[in-house]
Design a protein around this motif. Structure first.
Motif, PDB file in Angstrom:
ATOM      1  N   TYR A  61       1.266  -7.430   3.086  1.00  0.00           N
ATOM      2  CA  TYR A  61       0.344  -6.508   2.424  1.00  0.00           C
ATOM      3  C   TYR A  61      -0.948  -7.225   2.036  1.00  0.00           C
ATOM      4  CZ  TYR A  61      -1.149  -2.872  -0.880  1.00  0.00           C
ATOM      5  OH  TYR A  61      -1.845  -1.899  -1.550  1.00  0.00           O
ATOM      6  N   ASP A  86       3.857  -3.355   9.682  1.00  0.00           N
ATOM      7  CA  ASP A  86       3.464  -2.230   8.838  1.00  0.00           C
ATOM      8  C   ASP A  86       3.018  -2.649   7.443  1.00  0.00           C
ATOM      9  OD1 ASP A  86       3.897  -0.462  10.872  1.00  0.00           O
ATOM     10  OD2 ASP A  86       5.801   0.285  10.117  1.00  0.00           O
ATOM     11  N   GLN A  90      -0.470  -1.436   5.715  1.00  0.00           N
ATOM     12  CA  GLN A  90      -0.601  -0.799   4.401  1.00  0.00           C
ATOM     13  C   GLN A  90      -1.601  -1.526   3.521  1.00  0.00           C
ATOM     14  OE1 GLN A  90       2.885   0.259   2.248  1.00  0.00           O
ATOM     15  NE2 GLN A  90       3.908   0.993   4.069  1.00  0.00           N
ATOM     16  N   SER A  94      -4.907   0.153   1.912  1.00  0.00           N
ATOM     17  CA  SER A  94      -5.213   0.143   0.474  1.00  0.00           C
ATOM     18  C   SER A  94      -6.670  -0.252   0.229  1.00  0.00           C
ATOM     19  CB  SER A  94      -4.265  -0.796  -0.281  1.00  0.00           C
ATOM     20  OG  SER A  94      -4.598  -2.150  -0.057  1.00  0.00           O
ATOM     21  N   SER A 115       8.690   1.764   4.719  1.00  0.00           N
ATOM     22  CA  SER A 115       7.458   1.663   3.945  1.00  0.00           C
ATOM     23  C   SER A 115       6.325   2.447   4.602  1.00  0.00           C
ATOM     24  CB  SER A 115       7.058   0.201   3.755  1.00  0.00           C
ATOM     25  OG  SER A 115       6.775  -0.402   4.997  1.00  0.00           O
ATOM     26  N   ILE A 116       6.331   2.535   5.907  1.00  0.00           N
ATOM     27  CA  ILE A 116       5.261   3.266   6.580  1.00  0.00           C
ATOM     28  C   ILE A 116       5.636   4.724   6.815  1.00  0.00           C
ATOM     29  CG2 ILE A 116       5.720   2.897   9.030  1.00  0.00           C
ATOM     30  CD1 ILE A 116       2.449   1.925   8.022  1.00  0.00           C
ATOM     31  N   HIS A 118       7.081   6.700   4.907  1.00  0.00           N
ATOM     32  CA  HIS A 118       6.896   7.483   3.687  1.00  0.00           C
ATOM     33  C   HIS A 118       5.573   7.202   2.991  1.00  0.00           C
ATOM     34  CE1 HIS A 118      10.945   8.733   4.387  1.00  0.00           C
ATOM     35  NE2 HIS A 118      11.341   7.486   4.387  1.00  0.00           N
ATOM     36  N   TYR A 119       4.717   6.429   3.630  1.00  0.00           N
ATOM     37  CA  TYR A 119       3.403   6.137   3.073  1.00  0.00           C
ATOM     38  C   TYR A 119       2.574   7.407   3.154  1.00  0.00           C
ATOM     39  CZ  TYR A 119      -0.582   3.076   2.030  1.00  0.00           C
ATOM     40  OH  TYR A 119      -1.649   2.456   1.445  1.00  0.00           O
ATOM     41  N   PRO A 120       1.822   7.763   2.125  1.00  0.00           N
ATOM     42  CA  PRO A 120       1.152   9.062   2.114  1.00  0.00           C
ATOM     43  C   PRO A 120      -0.101   9.168   2.987  1.00  0.00           C
ATOM     44  CG  PRO A 120       0.655   7.875   0.114  1.00  0.00           C
ATOM     45  CD  PRO A 120       1.664   7.054   0.858  1.00  0.00           C
ATOM     46  N   TYR A 121      -0.521   8.083   3.643  1.00  0.00           N
ATOM     47  CA  TYR A 121      -1.727   8.120   4.453  1.00  0.00           C
ATOM     48  C   TYR A 121      -1.382   7.892   5.920  1.00  0.00           C
ATOM     49  CZ  TYR A 121      -3.601   8.042  -0.150  1.00  0.00           C
ATOM     50  OH  TYR A 121      -3.842   8.366  -1.441  1.00  0.00           O
TER      51      TYR A 121
END
Length: 167
Positions: A61, A86, A90, A94, A115-116, A118-121
């Motif tokens: 990250y 991923d 993320q 960010s 993690s990806i 369910h990531y909102p973007y």
């Protein structure tokens, strides 16, 4: 949409003709030499936390966020960035959230992990087709036959939903 305004964000150790992502670029641009592909489509960044004090996700990250900042300084007209995993994708996303004028940059990762998913973007990704690989391994094991089969990955293209659309 972005043409050739993209970069594969990687470490120097990822620059190898054996790297599947580099091989994909060679297939897309067969007229370019390996050195030309490196020069034109790769952005090599220095990793943070070389001592290994951060877990895999946190390190990826932070690396993705820092690499995206450096990449935008170098290439302000950037249209897209492909990351080696991923977590790095993320981190890059960010940074883009902090810069509203840059949110149209396309981001892709690798692994399509939770993690990806369910990531909102909208970050695109891909993953190994494990179910198909397992079926093929079992099939060849039962037949006692040697095999070397290339199995294409599952690709997940995610984009922003257009205003007013319902799907």
């Amino acid at each position: 949409r972005i043409g050739e305004r993209f970069q594969l964000v990687c470490r120097s150790s990822d620059l190898s003709p054996d790297n599947a992502r580099i091989q994909a670029l060679q297939m897309l641009y067969p007229e370019l030499s390996l050195e030309d592909i490196y020069r034109k489509f790769t952005f090599v960044h220095t990793e943070c936390d070389v001592d290994g004090k951060l877990d895999f996700f946190e390190r990826g990250y932070r690396n993705g966020r820092r690499a995206m900042a450096d990449l935008l300084d170098r290439m302000p007209e950037l249209g897209g960035a492909v990351f080696m995993n991923d977590a790095a994708a993320q981190g890059a996303a960010s940074l883009l959230l902090d810069q509203p004028d840059r949110r149209r940059i396309l981001i892709a990762g690798y692994n399509n992990d939770n993690s990806i998913r369910h990531y909102p973007y909208p970050i695109s990704s891909l993953q190994m087709n494990i179910q198909r690989v397992a079926r093929l391994i079992a099939e060849y094991a039962v037949n006692n036959a040697p095999c070397r089969i290339e199995v294409p990955p599952l690709v997940f293209i995610r984009g922003e939903q257009e205003k007013g659309s319902s799907g």
